[in-house]
Design a protein around this motif. Sequence first.
Motif, PDB file in Angstrom:
ATOM      1  N   TYR A 164       0.825  -1.217   0.000  1.00  0.00           N
ATOM      2  CA  TYR A 164       0.000   0.000   0.000  1.00  0.00           C
ATOM      3  C   TYR A 164       0.852   1.257   0.000  1.00  0.00           C
ATOM      4  O   TYR A 164       0.435   2.298  -0.523  1.00  0.00           O
ATOM      5  N   ILE A 215      -2.164  -3.788  -4.391  1.00  0.00           N
ATOM      6  CA  ILE A 215      -2.065  -2.610  -3.527  1.00  0.00           C
ATOM      7  C   ILE A 215      -2.332  -2.940  -2.064  1.00  0.00           C
ATOM      8  O   ILE A 215      -2.584  -2.063  -1.259  1.00  0.00           O
ATOM      9  N   ARG A 237       0.954   2.855  -3.238  1.00  0.00           N
ATOM     10  CA  ARG A 237      -0.411   2.829  -3.761  1.00  0.00           C
ATOM     11  C   ARG A 237      -0.510   3.450  -5.152  1.00  0.00           C
ATOM     12  O   ARG A 237      -1.225   2.975  -6.019  1.00  0.00           O
TER      13      ARG A 237
END
Lengths: 204, 200
Positions: A96, A126, A99
């Motif tokens: 993440y 992600i 992202r």
Amino acid sequence: MSILEYNGAAMIAMAGKNCVGIAADRRLGMQAQTVSTNFQKVFPMGDKLYVGLAGLASDVQTLHQLLEYRLSLYELNEERKMSPQVFSTLLSNVLYSKRFGPYFIEPIVAGLDKDNKPVLSGSDLIGASVSTDDFVVSGTCTGNLFGMCETLYKPDMDPDQLFETLAQALLASVDRDALSGWGGVVHIITPTGVMTKELKGRQD
Amino acid sequence: MDTVLAITFKGGVVLAADQSNARSIISYQSNIDKIKELTSHSAMGVAGPNCDLVRFTEYIAKNLALYKLNHDGTQLSTKAQANFCRSELAEALRKGPYQVNLLLGGFDKDVGQSLYYMDYLAALEKVNYGAHGHASNFCLSIMDKEYRDDLSEDAALKVIDHCIHEIHTRFLISQPNFMVKVIDKDGVRVVKFGGDPADT
């Protein structure tokens, strides 16, 4: 053509009774062309923790090195081994953190926790993760893999049954996918150790 | 489109690359050397735009020379050199990518010969033989058929000759000149070339 399908991959992680298995194919391709039939996509991250990285081969290698680094740093700082649940969360956070420029990887994590109970999780590129108690799949033929696993899986398999189930599910799935296959590898993680076997399937 | 070929044999590696530097409908040069020597016992064949070829190979070669100076004459192993190249390519990938495809071959005293295949996205794999470019579609099958674990140097050179012959016969783009180099225990040496790179 998706960047996640550039190199090709197929992998499954499945739970048994006090054991967990993870299997992957061995192909490295550049779209239609096959470059190597020996490419490693499943990596040990501890004696009872394995991670399978499916997606862009370059990111497979980068992320493997990054995860080894983060794991080593954790173990040096915390003076204890990283549990599979923590590793799964770490992986999720690492993904993440990129992202808006992600690693093109859809990983699966398989391990045994401190009570030797199976831990399985999978994630998208992600970091959206899911935890299950039966199986997780990833790669360029997830449709095939889901179908095979749903059919062949039964709870509380012993290590030998688990190996057979993983092997059959993987080989049948990759035979209908042009981008994955060219052999396979299966790791069965038990409280006493890890059993690794190479699979020879259709070499095409 | 560039052609780079490589095959390992018992005691070394053969690297071959075409010598043309062309873009669109123009041929700028037909005698460039795309196989850059990195250390005394390693070299890499590079396919890609000339600017990235030169910038990347010189950067890697000079960093390897710096390592040797900093470490009292110790040279990095071929495996380490390949992994260094990979990490530089991987870091540059999301900043300012080098569009280079490599075949890095080397000879180490303890390990023997090794060959590493790397694409511009920084995927690295150790192989027994490899090919980059459109010519790979023609040459990989020849190498699949003719490669053996215990090839001699002459046999390896013959396989490369078969590949080059196939390229000359069936590949649409004219690549008349090829540079062939061998890396073995005595270092890197030129076996033959079509056009002399020193000829300006």
